[in-house]
Scaffold this motif. Structure first.
Motif, PDB file in Angstrom:
ATOM      1  N   THR A  14       0.693  -1.206  -0.094  1.00  9.76           N
ATOM      2  CA  THR A  14       0.153  -0.194  -0.256  1.00  9.76           C
ATOM      3  C   THR A  14       0.657   1.042   0.320  1.00  9.76           C
ATOM      4  O   THR A  14       0.825   2.328  -0.992  1.00  9.76           O
ATOM      5  CB  THR A  14      -0.730  -0.056   1.325  1.00  9.76           C
ATOM      6  OG1 THR A  14      -1.670  -0.947   1.231  1.00  9.76           O
ATOM      7  CG2 THR A  14      -2.236   1.476   1.268  1.00  9.76           C
ATOM      8  N   LEU A  15       1.535   1.143   0.940  1.00 10.50           N
ATOM      9  CA  LEU A  15       2.499   2.584   1.227  1.00 10.50           C
ATOM     10  C   LEU A  15       3.741   1.688   0.937  1.00 10.50           C
ATOM     11  O   LEU A  15       4.661   2.812   0.133  1.00 10.50           O
ATOM     12  CB  LEU A  15       2.363   2.503   2.142  1.00 10.50           C
ATOM     13  CG  LEU A  15       1.741   3.959   2.764  1.00 10.50           C
ATOM     14  CD1 LEU A  15       2.042   4.058   4.051  1.00 10.50           C
ATOM     15  CD2 LEU A  15       1.321   4.942   2.546  1.00 10.50           C
ATOM     16  N   GLY A  91       4.994   8.188  -5.135  1.00 12.18           N
ATOM     17  CA  GLY A  91       3.615   9.655  -4.263  1.00 12.18           C
ATOM     18  C   GLY A  91       3.084   8.854  -3.210  1.00 12.18           C
ATOM     19  O   GLY A  91       2.284   9.995  -2.485  1.00 12.18           O
ATOM     20  N   ALA A  92       3.505   8.103  -2.314  1.00 14.03           N
ATOM     21  CA  ALA A  92       3.498   7.881  -1.207  1.00 14.03           C
ATOM     22  C   ALA A  92       3.955   9.081  -0.467  1.00 14.03           C
ATOM     23  O   ALA A  92       2.653   8.949   0.657  1.00 14.03           O
ATOM     24  CB  ALA A  92       3.950   6.756  -1.149  1.00 14.03           C
ATOM     25  N   GLU A  93       4.916   9.328  -0.130  1.00 15.08           N
ATOM     26  CA  GLU A  93       5.388   9.848   0.725  1.00 15.08           C
ATOM     27  C   GLU A  93       4.393  11.431   0.634  1.00 15.08           C
ATOM     28  O   GLU A  93       3.873  12.386   2.076  1.00 15.08           O
ATOM     29  CB  GLU A  93       6.476  10.984   0.578  1.00 15.08           C
ATOM     30  CG  GLU A  93       7.490  11.423   2.157  1.00 15.08           C
ATOM     31  CD  GLU A  93       8.564  11.159   2.024  1.00 15.08           C
ATOM     32  OE1 GLU A  93       8.996  11.971   3.218  1.00 15.08           O
ATOM     33  OE2 GLU A  93       9.735  10.649   1.285  1.00 15.08           O
ATOM     34  N   GLN A  94       4.241  12.048  -0.561  1.00  9.38           N
ATOM     35  CA  GLN A  94       3.635  13.191  -1.050  1.00  9.38           C
ATOM     36  C   GLN A  94       1.919  12.845  -0.414  1.00  9.38           C
ATOM     37  O   GLN A  94       1.608  14.344  -0.028  1.00  9.38           O
ATOM     38  CB  GLN A  94       4.395  13.899  -2.079  1.00  9.38           C
ATOM     39  CG  GLN A  94       3.330  14.830  -2.618  1.00  9.38           C
ATOM     40  CD  GLN A  94       4.257  15.947  -1.711  1.00  9.38           C
ATOM     41  OE1 GLN A  94       5.060  15.980  -2.417  1.00  9.38           O
ATOM     42  NE2 GLN A  94       3.543  17.020  -1.282  1.00  9.38           N
ATOM     43  N   PRO A 207      -0.675   5.388  -6.188  1.00 11.07           N
ATOM     44  CA  PRO A 207      -1.023   6.440  -4.717  1.00 11.07           C
ATOM     45  C   PRO A 207      -1.457   7.420  -4.366  1.00 11.07           C
ATOM     46  O   PRO A 207      -2.330   8.037  -3.997  1.00 11.07           O
ATOM     47  CB  PRO A 207       0.708   6.718  -4.383  1.00 11.07           C
ATOM     48  CG  PRO A 207       0.728   5.386  -4.436  1.00 11.07           C
ATOM     49  CD  PRO A 207       0.134   5.051  -6.006  1.00 11.07           C
ATOM     50  N   GLN A 208      -1.467   8.987  -6.140  1.00 10.87           N
ATOM     51  CA  GLN A 208      -2.001   9.989  -6.346  1.00 10.87           C
ATOM     52  C   GLN A 208      -3.028  10.234  -5.862  1.00 10.87           C
ATOM     53  O   GLN A 208      -4.241  10.849  -6.115  1.00 10.87           O
ATOM     54  CB  GLN A 208      -1.394  10.643  -7.447  1.00 10.87           C
ATOM     55  CG  GLN A 208       0.708  10.598  -7.587  1.00 10.87           C
ATOM     56  CD  GLN A 208       1.128   9.471  -7.744  1.00 10.87           C
ATOM     57  OE1 GLN A 208       0.531   8.337  -7.772  1.00 10.87           O
ATOM     58  NE2 GLN A 208       2.461  10.085  -8.095  1.00 10.87           N
TER      59      GLN A 208
END
Length: 217
Positions: A14-15, A91-94, A207-208
């Motif tokens: 997922t992340l 894009g996960a951290e953002q 993720p975005q």
């Protein structure tokens, strides 16, 4: 006005892009112990479960002694021997940064043990984004709702104000049993069709897309 006060993430698939590494390590563990090697899909289907439950599903004829040995061998494979990369998804951290900017609380509910989650939170530098987390050695294994029930109680958030994001049917079934909305991600362990069988409110392909789904509910 936001729909969700609390956004809860699964971790593997997922992340973090770790599904391939989990599959290879589990298969190599089987080879090392001369046990029938499970298929890639069989391993994907247990990702998200606690280790003990996962092993009981994959190797129903193995006794407790063998399963204990498998845990040790798998841990050595995952932490030391296997070099399959497991980066964060693009894009996960953002996504976490953007959700926090909108004052959503963030949490983790994972099939990892506490030591494993703490290790990856430290390695990725993402730990500060999350206000709470629950692991497979602190509550009943997914799809039992206990992880989510504990998080909701700890953070004093009603179920209808929380959402669970995950890549497996175990995540979606856990959310359903806890009375929490579920959002599936199709880029992890389970396909879009399999996720849809648990009726999540949405399924996204990267993720975005999660940000738009969460803020527009």
């Amino acid at each position: 006005m936001k729909q969700y006060d609390l956004v809860i993430f699964d971790w593997d698939g997922t992340l973090m892009d770790s599904v391939s590494k989990i599959v290879v390590c589990m298969q190599q563990t089987s080879r090392q112990l001369s046990i029938d090697v499970p298929s890639e899909q069989a391993v994907r289907d247990i990702i998200g479960l606690s280790m003990n439950k996962a092993l009981s599903v994959l190797f129903p004829d193995a006794d407790e002694t063998i399963r204990d040995r498998m845990v040790d061998v798998y841990r050595e494979q995952y932490l030391t021997l296997n070099q399959t990369p497991s980066p964060l998804f693009s894009g996960a951290e953002q996504l976490l940064i953007d959700l926090k900017a909108r004052e959503h609380q963030l949490a983790v509910a994972t099939g990892k043990a506490r030591a494993g989650l703490d290790r990856v939170l430290s390695a990725t530098g993402l730990g500060h984004h999350f206000v709470a987390s629950r692991c497979a050695d602190e509550a009943k294994s997914k799809p039992h709702p206990e992880m989510l029930q504990q998080l909701l109680a700890q953070l004093d958030v009603p179920a209808h104000r929380a959402v669970m994001i995950g890549d497996s049917i175990h995540d979606m079934n856990m959310a359903k049993r806890a009375g929490v909305d579920g959002i599936g991600v199709s880029y992890g362990a389970h396909s879009r069709d399999k996720l849809a069988s648990s009726s999540p409110i949405a399924i996204v392909d990267r993720p975005q897309q999660l940000f738009e789904v969460i803020v527009n509910q």
